[in-house]
Write a protein that holds these residues in place. Structure first.
Motif, mmCIF file in Angstrom:
data_model
loop_
_atom_site.group_PDB
_atom_site.id
_atom_site.type_symbol
_atom_site.label_atom_id
_atom_site.label_comp_id
_atom_site.label_asym_id
_atom_site.label_seq_id
_atom_site.Cartn_x
_atom_site.Cartn_y
_atom_site.Cartn_z
ATOM 1 N N ARG A 176 42.690 55.752 -83.602
ATOM 2 C CA ARG A 176 41.859 54.939 -82.713
ATOM 3 C C ARG A 176 41.262 55.851 -81.640
ATOM 4 N NH1 ARG A 176 42.720 51.863 -77.925
ATOM 5 N NH2 ARG A 176 44.952 52.278 -77.894
ATOM 6 N N ASN A 177 39.991 55.690 -81.393
ATOM 7 C CA ASN A 177 39.297 56.527 -80.417
ATOM 8 C C ASN A 177 39.204 55.798 -79.079
ATOM 9 O OD1 ASN A 177 37.660 58.159 -78.921
ATOM 10 N ND2 ASN A 177 35.827 57.905 -80.219
ATOM 11 N N ALA A 178 40.086 56.176 -78.133
ATOM 12 C CA ALA A 178 40.043 55.559 -76.801
ATOM 13 C C ALA A 178 39.292 56.441 -75.805
ATOM 14 C CB ALA A 178 41.455 55.287 -76.318
ATOM 15 N N LEU A 179 38.523 57.398 -76.323
ATOM 16 C CA LEU A 179 37.726 58.259 -75.446
ATOM 17 C C LEU A 179 36.336 57.660 -75.296
ATOM 18 C CD1 LEU A 179 38.731 61.665 -77.075
ATOM 19 C CD2 LEU A 179 39.726 60.598 -75.049
ATOM 20 N N GLY A 180 35.642 58.075 -74.283
ATOM 21 C CA GLY A 180 34.304 57.543 -74.053
ATOM 22 C C GLY A 180 33.223 58.296 -74.798
ATOM 23 N N LYS A 181 33.564 58.872 -75.931
ATOM 24 C CA LYS A 181 32.565 59.620 -76.708
ATOM 25 C C LYS A 181 32.951 59.547 -78.174
ATOM 26 C CE LYS A 181 34.953 64.051 -76.710
ATOM 27 N NZ LYS A 181 34.858 65.494 -76.572
ATOM 28 N N THR A 182 32.015 59.887 -79.038
ATOM 29 C CA THR A 182 32.319 59.914 -80.469
ATOM 30 C C THR A 182 33.354 60.996 -80.742
ATOM 31 O OG1 THR A 182 30.116 59.146 -80.988
ATOM 32 C CG2 THR A 182 31.321 60.233 -82.771
ATOM 33 N N LEU A 183 34.333 60.665 -81.564
ATOM 34 C CA LEU A 183 35.402 61.608 -81.906
ATOM 35 C C LEU A 183 35.233 62.020 -83.364
ATOM 36 C CD1 LEU A 183 38.215 62.910 -81.219
ATOM 37 C CD2 LEU A 183 39.227 60.806 -82.132
ATOM 38 N N TRP A 184 35.071 63.305 -83.568
ATOM 39 C CA TRP A 184 35.018 63.830 -84.934
ATOM 40 C C TRP A 184 36.408 64.305 -85.318
ATOM 41 C CZ3 TRP A 184 30.793 64.032 -88.271
ATOM 42 C CH2 TRP A 184 29.572 63.601 -87.718
ATOM 43 N N MET A 185 36.951 63.756 -86.420
ATOM 44 C CA MET A 185 38.299 64.123 -86.870
ATOM 45 C C MET A 185 38.205 65.034 -88.084
ATOM 46 S SD MET A 185 40.715 62.892 -84.997
ATOM 47 C CE MET A 185 42.062 63.294 -86.135
ATOM 48 N N ARG A 186 39.091 66.031 -88.096
ATOM 49 C CA ARG A 186 39.152 66.937 -89.251
ATOM 50 C C ARG A 186 40.620 67.216 -89.572
ATOM 51 N NH1 ARG A 186 34.740 71.579 -89.216
ATOM 52 N NH2 ARG A 186 34.660 70.896 -91.369
ATOM 53 N N GLY A 187 40.874 67.522 -90.839
ATOM 54 C CA GLY A 187 42.189 68.008 -91.260
ATOM 55 C C GLY A 187 43.115 66.956 -91.822
ATOM 56 N N LEU A 188 42.785 65.649 -91.662
ATOM 57 C CA LEU A 188 43.665 64.606 -92.205
ATOM 58 C C LEU A 188 43.252 64.346 -93.651
ATOM 59 C CD1 LEU A 188 43.889 62.196 -89.139
ATOM 60 C CD2 LEU A 188 45.742 63.577 -90.122
ATOM 61 N N GLN A 189 43.669 65.246 -94.533
ATOM 62 C CA GLN A 189 43.236 65.181 -95.931
ATOM 63 C C GLN A 189 44.070 66.157 -96.752
ATOM 64 O OE1 GLN A 189 39.164 67.210 -95.132
ATOM 65 N NE2 GLN A 189 39.878 68.045 -97.090
ATOM 66 N N GLU A 190 43.853 66.132 -98.066
ATOM 67 C CA GLU A 190 44.439 67.138 -98.950
ATOM 68 C C GLU A 190 43.851 68.509 -98.591
ATOM 69 O OE1 GLU A 190 46.572 68.190 -100.708
ATOM 70 O OE2 GLU A 190 46.137 68.446 -102.836
ATOM 71 N N HIS A 191 44.691 69.557 -98.691
ATOM 72 C CA HIS A 191 44.214 70.898 -98.361
ATOM 73 C C HIS A 191 44.086 71.768 -99.609
ATOM 74 C CE1 HIS A 191 45.163 69.332 -94.419
ATOM 75 N NE2 HIS A 191 44.362 70.262 -93.943
ATOM 76 N N ASN A 192 43.875 73.049 -99.370
ATOM 77 C CA ASN A 192 43.485 73.970 -100.438
ATOM 78 C C ASN A 192 42.203 73.482 -101.105
ATOM 79 O OD1 ASN A 192 44.954 76.244 -100.286
ATOM 80 N ND2 ASN A 192 46.503 75.649 -101.795
ATOM 81 N N VAL A 193 41.219 73.276 -100.265
ATOM 82 C CA VAL A 193 39.909 72.819 -100.717
ATOM 83 C C VAL A 193 38.862 73.805 -100.195
ATOM 84 C CG1 VAL A 193 40.481 70.377 -100.833
ATOM 85 C CG2 VAL A 193 39.758 71.365 -98.655
ATOM 86 N N ALA A 194 37.675 73.725 -100.776
ATOM 87 C CA ALA A 194 36.618 74.658 -100.374
ATOM 88 C C ALA A 194 36.158 74.367 -98.947
ATOM 89 C CB ALA A 194 35.449 74.560 -101.344
ATOM 90 N N ALA A 195 36.039 73.102 -98.599
ATOM 91 C CA ALA A 195 35.567 72.746 -97.257
ATOM 92 C C ALA A 195 36.272 71.475 -96.812
ATOM 93 C CB ALA A 195 34.058 72.525 -97.268
ATOM 94 N N LEU A 196 36.451 71.338 -95.499
ATOM 95 C CA LEU A 196 37.113 70.150 -94.961
ATOM 96 C C LEU A 196 36.091 69.066 -94.658
ATOM 97 C CD1 LEU A 196 39.654 71.665 -92.406
ATOM 98 C CD2 LEU A 196 40.123 70.822 -94.707
ATOM 99 N N ASP A 197 36.534 67.815 -94.764
ATOM 100 C CA ASP A 197 35.682 66.694 -94.372
ATOM 101 C C ASP A 197 35.647 66.594 -92.843
ATOM 102 O OD1 ASP A 197 35.681 66.084 -97.067
ATOM 103 O OD2 ASP A 197 37.392 64.704 -96.875
ATOM 104 N N SER A 198 34.615 65.926 -92.324
ATOM 105 C CA SER A 198 34.648 65.497 -90.921
ATOM 106 C C SER A 198 34.303 64.017 -90.892
ATOM 107 C CB SER A 198 33.652 66.241 -90.032
ATOM 108 O OG SER A 198 33.018 67.268 -90.704
ATOM 109 N N VAL A 199 35.021 63.290 -90.052
ATOM 110 C CA VAL A 199 34.811 61.843 -89.965
ATOM 111 C C VAL A 199 34.555 61.496 -88.503
ATOM 112 C CG1 VAL A 199 35.906 59.588 -90.265
ATOM 113 C CG2 VAL A 199 36.290 61.396 -91.956
#
Ligand SMILES: [Cu+2]
Length: 650
Positions: A127-150
């Motif tokens: 949950r984003n309780a900050l006053g700005k858009t929060l980009w999340m990274r790293g909550l995913q399977e690893h050993n991949v070519a590139a990470l997602d951003s949400v």
């Protein structure tokens, strides 16, 4: 020294208690030490720092797994929120930052630990309780070519579902768009470890998350930075206790935007895995090697194992001077409002007062009560002088360790940078009397040497129980005794900085030869990389000069090159260059340890190095003109400064 030893024993006596009370007592001991030195402890003033209104965050030692595991699914709800961060313990000043909390609980720095066996499903609602858009990274399977951003809009939540299969010391982080690594601004503490264990084994281990904070835009704080281990800055970091013979396994995550050089005092460690945010293999520094210092670049992590062989107090720390400097203490940060705090200038206890940041103390207990047999063989006696001379670097002084050669002590102002190379023999007991001719107390570290803790060189810390090594007072001396157990290339250098002594020459090569061998400078070459004095960046020194002399070599002869990097804050790439480009050399040893055949790297160029690294190479060249180029990098980037050692082979 008795006063400070008393403080230290208090610190050690309570290490079985909980982290909280240990830190409180540590703070008390520190206060006690200050009390004895300055008569009255200065009232803690945080008025020079930006105002803090958010609720207090807890430091996270990464021992408790967040969320709940049910039917093979780990479920967790976290929130990104404003928090008051106390990197110098609960009694210290606070910085207002963004941090993660488990829903309904106080924020944690670093954020809640997510830890599962591979194959376990993870469901995390953020949950984003900050006053700005929060980009999340790293909550995913690893050993991949590139990470997602949400992206999560202010006030919104997002669920992450994944089933991690790749074991590793991963991490997750939040921030602005496209942050390839956690940034050191207000979002710098918005990170948490995501540890994936192999399905069957979960070895006893510890997790250290390194984060960084810089005061973006605060007036008068251009160079200020604060680096923390599991949310705390030395001496407030956790104190670990081990027993001789333990098998110690650490995951060390660099969740920051600067590189670190992690150095273990007294022992080698084995680098088992070296990964980054996406993958568990980093190609530049090979894994399964055994070293005393390892680079962990921005966003990388390492898993290392080691076993303490000798009792006493030891350190694991970043060797970059700025990352272990007391300049990181919040009282030293200036601000829009002038600070009323007085920086500690007495440095009466080096360990507690003149270091801060990325340092962890490890106390190793003996396995049995039987004391180790003292080595009673005669010792080779050396006399080493710490000297200084005015106006070596423009208006700034130079420093050097100068060995007495002959009957007379060297002149007080004689200096040579680097210091006299110390050439010792494996298995030969040595006794080095260090004379301090500086105006300030001195501590000297024998980097890479496996020795007794008391002589390791961290004043106020090295030793055991109530026997803790003092700093060497001005015009005093200290006798260091050790017997080098292996032949190789090591370093000796100042361990307590008052100004910029390391950058200004207080270091030297420490070479240990096999018994019966003599140092032969016609085939054994030593290049010591150091900072070219205080002040702005410029080409690094190689053997005390930015324009080293030409090496005259003999064609087809085999040379050993000992490369030592003991510069203050930067890194280097060193290449042997011939008429048609880079020339391969054979890597023989890392950090003084000869490479066994299964680790041998037959050809390697360039050599990547930074503070606290030694490498031995072997090469043989046909006639011609060559050079060794030392390319300077600051914060991981090429600066354009190159130091060239010309070579003529005939
Ligand atoms: Cu560092």
């Amino acid at each position: 020294m008795r006063v400070y030893d008393t403080g230290r024993s208090t610190l050690l006596a309570v290490d079985r208690q909980t982290g909280v009370s240990r830190r409180m007592i540590a703070a008390f001991s520190l206060a006690l030490v200050s009390l004895r030195i300055v008569a009255l402890p200065a009232p803690l003033s945080c008025a020079h720092l930006p105002a803090v209104t958010a609720p207090q965050a807890a430091s996270n030692d990464n021992r408790r797994v967040a969320g709940s595991l049910r039917d093979g699914v780990l479920s967790l709800r976290i929130v990104a929120t404003l928090a008051a961060w106390h990197p110098e313990g609960k009694q210290g000043c606070a910085l207002q930052v963004h941090a993660f909390a488990e829903e309904g609980k106080p924020a944690q720095i670093p954020g809640p630990l997510i830890r599962v066996r591979s194959g376990t499903e993870v469901r995390v609602v953020v949950r984003n309780a900050l006053g700005k858009t929060l980009w999340m990274r790293g909550l995913q399977e690893h050993n991949v070519a590139a990470l997602d951003s949400v992206a999560i809009a202010p006030g919104a939540s997002s669920e992450f579902r994944f089933r991690p299969s790749a074991p590793g010391a991963w991490y997750y982080w939040g921030g602005d768009a496209n942050a390839a690594v956690p940034k050191s601004g207000v979002d710098g503490q918005l990170v948490g470890a995501l540890i994936v264990d192999s399905p069957n084994v979960r070895p006893a281990d510890r997790i250290f998350v390194m984060t960084r904070w810089t005061p973006n835009g605060l007036p008068g704080n251009g160079g200020y930075q604060l680096n923390a281990m599991n949310g705390l800055s030395w001496p407030h970091t956790e104190r670990l206790t081990q027993t001789v013979g333990d098998s110690v396994r650490w995951h060390v995550i660099n969740a920051s935007d600067d590189f670190h050089m992690m150095h273990l005092h007294g022992f080698y460690f084995r680098l088992d895995t070296h990964g980054n945010a996406a993958r568990d293999t980093v190609t530049l520094s090979p894994t399964k090697t055994t070293v005393v210092t390892s680079v962990v670049r921005a966003g990388e992590w390492i898993t290392l194992t080691w076993s303490p062989e000798r009792a006493g107090n030891w350190l694991f720390h970043c060797h970059i001077v700025a990352h272990m400097s007391p300049d990181q203490q919040l009282e030293r940060m200036s601000g829009a409002v002038p600070s009323t705090a007085t920086p500690s200038s007495t440095h009466a206890n080096h360990a507690l007062e003149s270091m801060a940041g990325l340092i962890v103390g490890v106390t190793v207990r003996p396995k049995s009560r039987v004391a180790a047999q003292a080595d009673s063989r005669p010792r080779r006696a050396l006399r080493l002088f710490a000297n200084t001379r005015e106006h070596v670097f423009a208006q700034q002084p130079g420093f050097a360790f100068v060995l007495q050669e002959g009957d007379a002590a060297p002149a007080r102002d004689s200096i040579r940078i680097p210091g006299t190379p110390l050439v010792l023999k494996r298995g030969e007991p040595v006794e080095i009397t260090v004379f301090n001719r500086l105006a300030q107390p001195l501590a000297i570290h024998w980097h890479g040497i496996e020795l007794e803790s008391y002589f390791d060189g961290v004043a106020g810390w090295s030793g055991a129980g109530s026997r803790v090594a003092p700093a060497i007072a001005p015009n005093d001396s200290f006798v260091v005794r050790f017997t080098p157990p292996r032949a190789g290339t090591f370093i000796y250098h100042v361990h307590n900085e008052h100004g910029e002594e390391l950058a200004s020459g207080l270091y030297g090569a420490l070479i240990v030869l096999e018994p019966g061998l003599m140092y032969d400078p016609t085939s054994d070459l030593t290049l010591v990389i150091g900072t070219a004095g205080p002040g702005p960046l410029r080409p690094s020194f190689v053997n005390g000069s930015a324009t080293p002399d030409t090496l005259q070599l003999v064609a087809a002869k085999t040379y050993r090159l000992r490369l030592i990097d003991i510069n203050a804050n930067d890194s280097h790439r060193t290449t042997l260059v011939g008429p048609t480009g880079p020339v391969p050399w054979r890597l023989l040893a890392r950090d003084g340890r000869e490479l066994p055949p299964n680790e041998a790297v037959p050809q390697q160029t360039p050599i990547a190095s930074a503070a606290g690294v030694t490498r031995d190479m072997e090469f043989s060249l046909p006639s011609g003109t060559y050079s060794i180029t030392v390319v300077h990098r600051a914060a991981g980037r090429v600066t354009g400064h190159v130091t060239t050692v010309p070579i003529r082979v005939q």
